[in-house]
Design a protein around this motif. Structure first.
Motif, short mmCIF file in Angstrom:
data_model
loop_
_atom_site.label_atom_id
_atom_site.label_comp_id
_atom_site.label_asym_id
_atom_site.label_seq_id
_atom_site.Cartn_x
_atom_site.Cartn_y
_atom_site.Cartn_z
N LEU A 130 -15.27 -33.70 -14.70
CA LEU A 130 -16.54 -33.43 -15.37
C LEU A 130 -16.40 -33.57 -16.89
O LEU A 130 -17.29 -34.08 -17.56
CB LEU A 130 -17.04 -32.02 -15.01
CG LEU A 130 -17.47 -31.84 -13.55
CD1 LEU A 130 -17.81 -30.38 -13.25
CD2 LEU A 130 -18.69 -32.72 -13.26
N VAL A 131 -15.27 -33.11 -17.40
CA VAL A 131 -15.04 -33.24 -18.85
C VAL A 131 -14.99 -34.71 -19.23
O VAL A 131 -15.62 -35.13 -20.21
CB VAL A 131 -13.73 -32.54 -19.26
CG1 VAL A 131 -13.39 -32.87 -20.71
CG2 VAL A 131 -13.84 -31.04 -19.08
N ILE A 132 -14.29 -35.50 -18.42
CA ILE A 132 -14.20 -36.93 -18.71
C ILE A 132 -15.60 -37.56 -18.72
O ILE A 132 -15.95 -38.32 -19.64
CB ILE A 132 -13.28 -37.64 -17.68
CG1 ILE A 132 -11.84 -37.15 -17.86
CG2 ILE A 132 -13.36 -39.15 -17.83
CD1 ILE A 132 -10.86 -37.70 -16.84
N ALA A 133 -16.43 -37.18 -17.74
CA ALA A 133 -17.80 -37.71 -17.69
C ALA A 133 -18.58 -37.33 -18.96
O ALA A 133 -19.29 -38.15 -19.54
CB ALA A 133 -18.51 -37.18 -16.45
N ARG A 134 -18.39 -36.08 -19.39
CA ARG A 134 -19.08 -35.63 -20.59
C ARG A 134 -18.64 -36.43 -21.82
O ARG A 134 -19.47 -36.81 -22.67
CB ARG A 134 -18.80 -34.13 -20.82
CG ARG A 134 -19.44 -33.55 -22.07
CD ARG A 134 -20.95 -33.39 -21.91
NE ARG A 134 -21.27 -32.54 -20.77
CZ ARG A 134 -21.45 -31.21 -20.85
NH1 ARG A 134 -21.39 -30.61 -22.02
NH2 ARG A 134 -21.73 -30.51 -19.77
N ILE A 135 -17.35 -36.68 -21.89
CA ILE A 135 -16.84 -37.46 -23.02
C ILE A 135 -17.47 -38.86 -23.04
O ILE A 135 -17.87 -39.36 -24.10
CB ILE A 135 -15.30 -37.61 -22.92
CG1 ILE A 135 -14.62 -36.25 -23.00
CG2 ILE A 135 -14.78 -38.55 -23.98
CD1 ILE A 135 -14.38 -35.75 -24.38
N ILE A 136 -17.55 -39.46 -21.85
CA ILE A 136 -18.15 -40.79 -21.77
C ILE A 136 -19.58 -40.76 -22.33
O ILE A 136 -19.99 -41.66 -23.08
CB ILE A 136 -18.19 -41.29 -20.30
CG1 ILE A 136 -16.80 -41.21 -19.66
CG2 ILE A 136 -18.75 -42.71 -20.22
CD1 ILE A 136 -15.83 -42.21 -20.15
N GLU A 137 -20.31 -39.71 -22.00
CA GLU A 137 -21.67 -39.56 -22.53
C GLU A 137 -21.66 -39.50 -24.06
O GLU A 137 -22.44 -40.19 -24.72
CB GLU A 137 -22.31 -38.27 -22.02
CG GLU A 137 -22.76 -38.29 -20.56
CD GLU A 137 -23.23 -36.90 -20.11
OE1 GLU A 137 -23.02 -36.55 -18.94
OE2 GLU A 137 -23.78 -36.17 -20.97
N LEU A 138 -20.76 -38.67 -24.57
CA LEU A 138 -20.69 -38.52 -26.03
C LEU A 138 -20.41 -39.86 -26.70
O LEU A 138 -21.01 -40.20 -27.72
CB LEU A 138 -19.59 -37.52 -26.40
CG LEU A 138 -19.89 -36.05 -26.16
CD1 LEU A 138 -18.65 -35.20 -26.43
CD2 LEU A 138 -21.04 -35.59 -27.04
N VAL A 139 -19.50 -40.61 -26.11
CA VAL A 139 -19.16 -41.91 -26.68
C VAL A 139 -20.36 -42.84 -26.63
O VAL A 139 -20.66 -43.54 -27.61
CB VAL A 139 -17.96 -42.53 -25.94
CG1 VAL A 139 -17.71 -43.96 -26.41
CG2 VAL A 139 -16.71 -41.69 -26.14
N ALA A 140 -21.06 -42.82 -25.49
CA ALA A 140 -22.24 -43.69 -25.33
C ALA A 140 -23.30 -43.35 -26.39
O ALA A 140 -23.86 -44.24 -27.03
CB ALA A 140 -22.81 -43.54 -23.93
N GLU A 141 -23.54 -42.04 -26.58
CA GLU A 141 -24.53 -41.61 -27.57
C GLU A 141 -24.20 -42.08 -28.98
O GLU A 141 -25.08 -42.32 -29.79
CB GLU A 141 -24.61 -40.08 -27.59
CG GLU A 141 -25.34 -39.47 -26.41
CD GLU A 141 -25.11 -37.97 -26.36
OE1 GLU A 141 -24.70 -37.39 -27.39
OE2 GLU A 141 -25.30 -37.37 -25.28
N SER A 142 -22.90 -42.17 -29.25
CA SER A 142 -22.47 -42.45 -30.62
C SER A 142 -22.67 -43.91 -31.02
O SER A 142 -22.43 -44.28 -32.17
CB SER A 142 -20.99 -42.09 -30.79
OG SER A 142 -20.18 -43.10 -30.24
N ARG A 143 -23.04 -44.75 -30.08
CA ARG A 143 -23.17 -46.18 -30.42
C ARG A 143 -24.52 -46.53 -31.04
O ARG A 143 -25.51 -45.95 -30.73
CB ARG A 143 -22.95 -47.03 -29.17
CG ARG A 143 -21.57 -46.88 -28.57
CD ARG A 143 -21.30 -47.95 -27.54
NE ARG A 143 -20.32 -47.55 -26.54
CZ ARG A 143 -19.01 -47.72 -26.69
NH1 ARG A 143 -18.55 -48.28 -27.76
NH2 ARG A 143 -18.18 -47.32 -25.75
#
Lengths: 184, 184
Positions: B171-184
């Motif tokens: 779940l943490v990994i999934a959350r990180i992926i979201e954060l990275v996506a948002e940052s683009r």
DNA sequence: GTCTATAATCGGATAGAC
DNA sequence: GTCTATCCGATTATAGAC
């Protein structure tokens, strides 16, 4: 009745703690191979025989160290729990400070991982667990709480191998604080 | 002229690699104290004398291991760099898989931290650094990139002490992926 | 290149005096 | 409670045969 001369051998005596302090320092300086009974004794200012009076074997010495790690970590967690405000920042900050007593103990224990005599891994897992409990109390979302814990542990690992980046890590901590604030 | 019988002693021979594999396995199983020359030799299927032909001392053995760690980590990083898509997820996932060859080597090296003979810390720092370079290539914001690295390293630390939480960590990994996506 | 001694050292642990 | 002396096993490293 039982005013025994010899104090219950598992309880705090000044020398006992000096010996454990010496062990901790030697672990930080040179890893487990540097922490021979001879070296620990000398550093603590006693002889090998003197050390072996308090800890009958190397295994007992290690167990004494891990026992102290568990109790002091639990105490520190309890204290932090009350401090309450700015808890997350405090938690992450301390992970980056190698001079903090708690951090020193954890880093020393990390250098003990893999030794045959005792289960260092379990003691460390318990330590990290008691901190997670504190974090979880502040952060409702368990995924975010775990994320905060993992960042803290990453900071420990970098402290262990001496590759911390103070400025960058401070920015990361600030970012985490933002994320936590947003989640409320 | 120099068609020496004995191959340049620092180059890949089958036995050399078998010996380093044996060392790695023993480090994972029982830490550095379990990795005696005798034990490593036996595990590799040679005698102590045979081992000492390839690595003239324990220090040389350790250095051989760290050298292999550096090169294989660099190669893996280069490979991953091209795979490009889903790179962050792949990076974080691999940190949670103790069977992955790269992860095995890192965990073995972590159990070597603190030994006198060689600078394990520097080798690990380089390894982590080469991965950071890959991450930074995908994430423009350096603070977020460092955050991702720290989470990955936290995962390594938990793998080291056997306190991973597969579901929570996914779940943490999934959350990180979201954060990275948002940052683009 | 690999093996079998063997030397030399070191670390953990015991015994017993003070 | 602390020390010195000593024993024993394990470990690194060498020497030299095959």
């Amino acid at each position: 009745m039982s005013s025994i001369t010899r104090p219950s051998p598992a309880r705090p005596s000044a020398t006992r703690d000096l010996i454990l302090d010496a062990l901790e320092t030697l672990l930080l300086e040179g890893g487990s191979s540097a922490a021979t009974l001879e070296a620990v004794a000398t550093r603590a200012g006693v002889s090998k025989g003197g050390l072996l009076y308090h800890f009958g074997s190397k295994e007992a010495l290690y167990e004494g160290f891990l026992a102290r790690l568990r109790t002091s970590a639990a105490q520190e967690a309890a204290r932090t729990r009350n401090a309450s405000q700015g808890l997350i920042a405090a938690y992450l900050d301390v992970s980056t400070v190698p001079d903090d007593p708690g951090t020193r103990s954890v880093l020393a224990a990390l250098r003990l991982v893999g030794v045959q005599e005792v289960d260092v891994e379990a003691a460390l897992a318990d330590t990290f667990e008691s901190w997670y409990a504190v974090i979880a109390q502040e952060i409702a979302d368990p995924t975010l709480a775990r994320l905060v814990q993992l960042v803290g542990d990453g900071l420990y690992l970098h402290a262990l191998i001496g590759s911390a980046r103070p400025e960058a890590d401070q920015l990361v901590i600030a970012r985490i604080i933002e994320l936590v604030a947003e989640s409320r």
